[in-house]
Design an enzyme around this catalytic site. Structure first.
Site, short mmCIF file in Angstrom:
data_model
loop_
_atom_site.label_atom_id
_atom_site.label_comp_id
_atom_site.label_asym_id
_atom_site.label_seq_id
_atom_site.Cartn_x
_atom_site.Cartn_y
_atom_site.Cartn_z
N LYS A 188 8.16 11.25 0.96
CA LYS A 188 7.36 10.36 2.05
C LYS A 188 8.49 9.71 2.79
CE LYS A 188 6.50 6.28 1.63
NZ LYS A 188 6.18 4.88 1.22
N LYS A 241 14.98 -0.03 5.85
CA LYS A 241 14.58 0.44 4.78
C LYS A 241 14.43 2.35 4.89
CE LYS A 241 12.28 1.32 1.16
NZ LYS A 241 13.11 1.24 -0.40
N THR A 272 6.28 0.77 2.54
CA THR A 272 7.08 1.34 3.42
C THR A 272 6.40 2.49 4.32
OG1 THR A 272 8.93 1.41 1.45
CG2 THR A 272 9.26 2.75 3.38
N LEU A 292 0.93 -1.19 -0.16
CA LEU A 292 -0.06 -0.08 0.07
C LEU A 292 1.00 1.05 0.00
CD1 LEU A 292 -2.48 -1.37 2.48
CD2 LEU A 292 -2.91 -1.13 0.25
N PRO A 293 0.28 2.56 -0.40
CA PRO A 293 1.18 3.64 -0.22
C PRO A 293 1.95 3.94 1.08
CG PRO A 293 -1.10 3.94 -1.33
CD PRO A 293 -0.98 2.62 -0.38
#
Ligand code: NAD
EC number: 1.1.1.31
Length: 341
Positions: A287, A210, A135, A99-100
């Site tokens: 983001k 990450k 992420t 997902l975003p």
């Protein structure tokens, strides 16, 4: 009321829940990852005990086009569309989400997957395994993971590195956070979508790794753009400057693979040579820099360069909205524009 498990067989074309995988989030990454996973699972099964595949996306057309493309290539495959994450959870004991970011993971898990798991696990002791490759914020991911585990299901965070090209080629790197046992259970699934699968530690550790990696990348891409611009103003040939940096101590992925100046890397074709299309969007880099900034603030960890780079990506999106969806190496174009003002 009909028990949830009875409706499973209907959803997944009479395939049992334990032999089915649901993929939620068929965006730029998820579409390619799901395609690799399902096609390799289908080929591995070789007709015997043919597995079930379920896809789900907030944009119904994405799920429909995935199904139609997949069914055309694999006419015998049992693939169906779940119209909601609840339906996807009912249909399969393996659930992958891509997902975003944090708000979507929080809402999909807290409002749909977790309540459904709670009901399913009350009716049966069937095992459910979730892999979240989004992420997102580490704290939110850990909170979601602990709520999933309270239902009796298992979950790992497995964000990826390698971009859309790696997703398509099945060469992604997965950075995994979770128990050793869950890492081992996830490996054969992740291996169908990626090449390097690294256990980074307990829940949230994959995301931590990450976020740290993308912090380095975000800063490096800005400074490579600065150096390439400075070299230009000094009259240096970009290909010569890039060759010097890449064979010297300044060399890094941002200069040797994602160099922002067209034709600075002879024989390679970075996004700048396709008008910065097909790479990692500036909005996604902003983001990720925001995730690093948030976690650094919570931990009281200094981030002077990270904060400065984050501001630059934020300015790009405000002042050059045309670059928001372009590769983040387009920071070069933004700085070039600044220089000529
Ligand atoms: P994307 O925006 O293209 O895809 C996200 C998908 O999720 C969309 O199809 C959207 O419709 C779907 N979605 C949103 N809310 C939903 C909901 N409630 N229910 C079902 N589906 C829903 O994003 P992407 O580029 O595929 O990236 C996904 C994740 O991977 C992000 O966290 C990103 O940071 C990370 N990532 C992306 C890249 C890249 O190069 N694009 C590289 C590494 C990691």
């Amino acid at each position: 009321m009909r028990p949830l498990l009875q409706s499973v067989q209907h959803t997944a074309n009479c395939i049992s829940r334990s032999n089915s995988t649901s993929f939620i989030g068929l965006g730029r990454m998820g579409y390619q990852m799901a395609y690799n996973l399902f096609s390799k699972q289908y080929v591995q099964a070789d007709g015997s005990g043919s597995p079930g595949f379920v896809v789900c996306d907030a944009v119904a057309d994405s799920a429909r086009s995935f199904c139609s493309e997949f069914s055309q290539q694999y006419p015998g495959a049992h693939i169906s569309i779940a119209t909601s994450p609840e339906e996807a959870t009912i249909a399969s004991s393996r659930i992958i989400t891509m997902l975003p970011s944090s708000p979507q993971v929080k809402s999909v898990y807290s409002e749909s997957i977790i309540p459904t798991l709670r009901k399913l696990h009350m009716e049966s002791s069937e095992y459910t395994f979730c892999i979240d490759s989004t992420t997102l914020d580490v704290v939110i991911a850990r909170e979601v993971a602990s709520n999933v585990e309270r239902t009796g299901a298992r979950i790992i965070d497995a964000p990826v590195s390698g971009g859309v090209t790696g997703a398509k080629a099945g060469t992604l790197s997965f950075l995994v956070g979770g128990t050793e046992e869950d890492f081992e259970a996830a490996k054969p699934i992740l291996a169908l979508m990626g090449q390097r699968i690294i256990h980074c530690g307990p829940s949230g550790a994959g995301l931590g790794a990450k976020i740290c990696n993308n912090l380095v990348l975000g800063v490096e891409q800005v400074v490579v753009a600065e150096a390439m611009l400075l070299g230009r103003s000094l009259g240096l040939d970009p290909a010569i400057l890039a060759a010097v940096i890449n064979s010297s101590t300044g060399g890094c992925w941002a200069s040797s693979v994602n160099n922002p100046v067209p034709f600075a890397l002879p024989g390679k074709s970075p996004p700048c040579e396709r008008d910065y299309e097909g790479g990692f969007a500036t909005s996604l880099m902003l983001k990720d820099m925001g995730l690093a900034s948030d976690v650094a603030r919570q931990r009281d960890s200094p981030l002077p360069l990270g904060e400065a780079a984050k501001e630059i990506y934020a300015h790009i999106i405000q002042q050059r909205p045309d670059l928001a969806q372009k590769d983040f190496s387009s920071v070069y174009q933004y700085l070039k524009g600044e220089a000529t003002v």
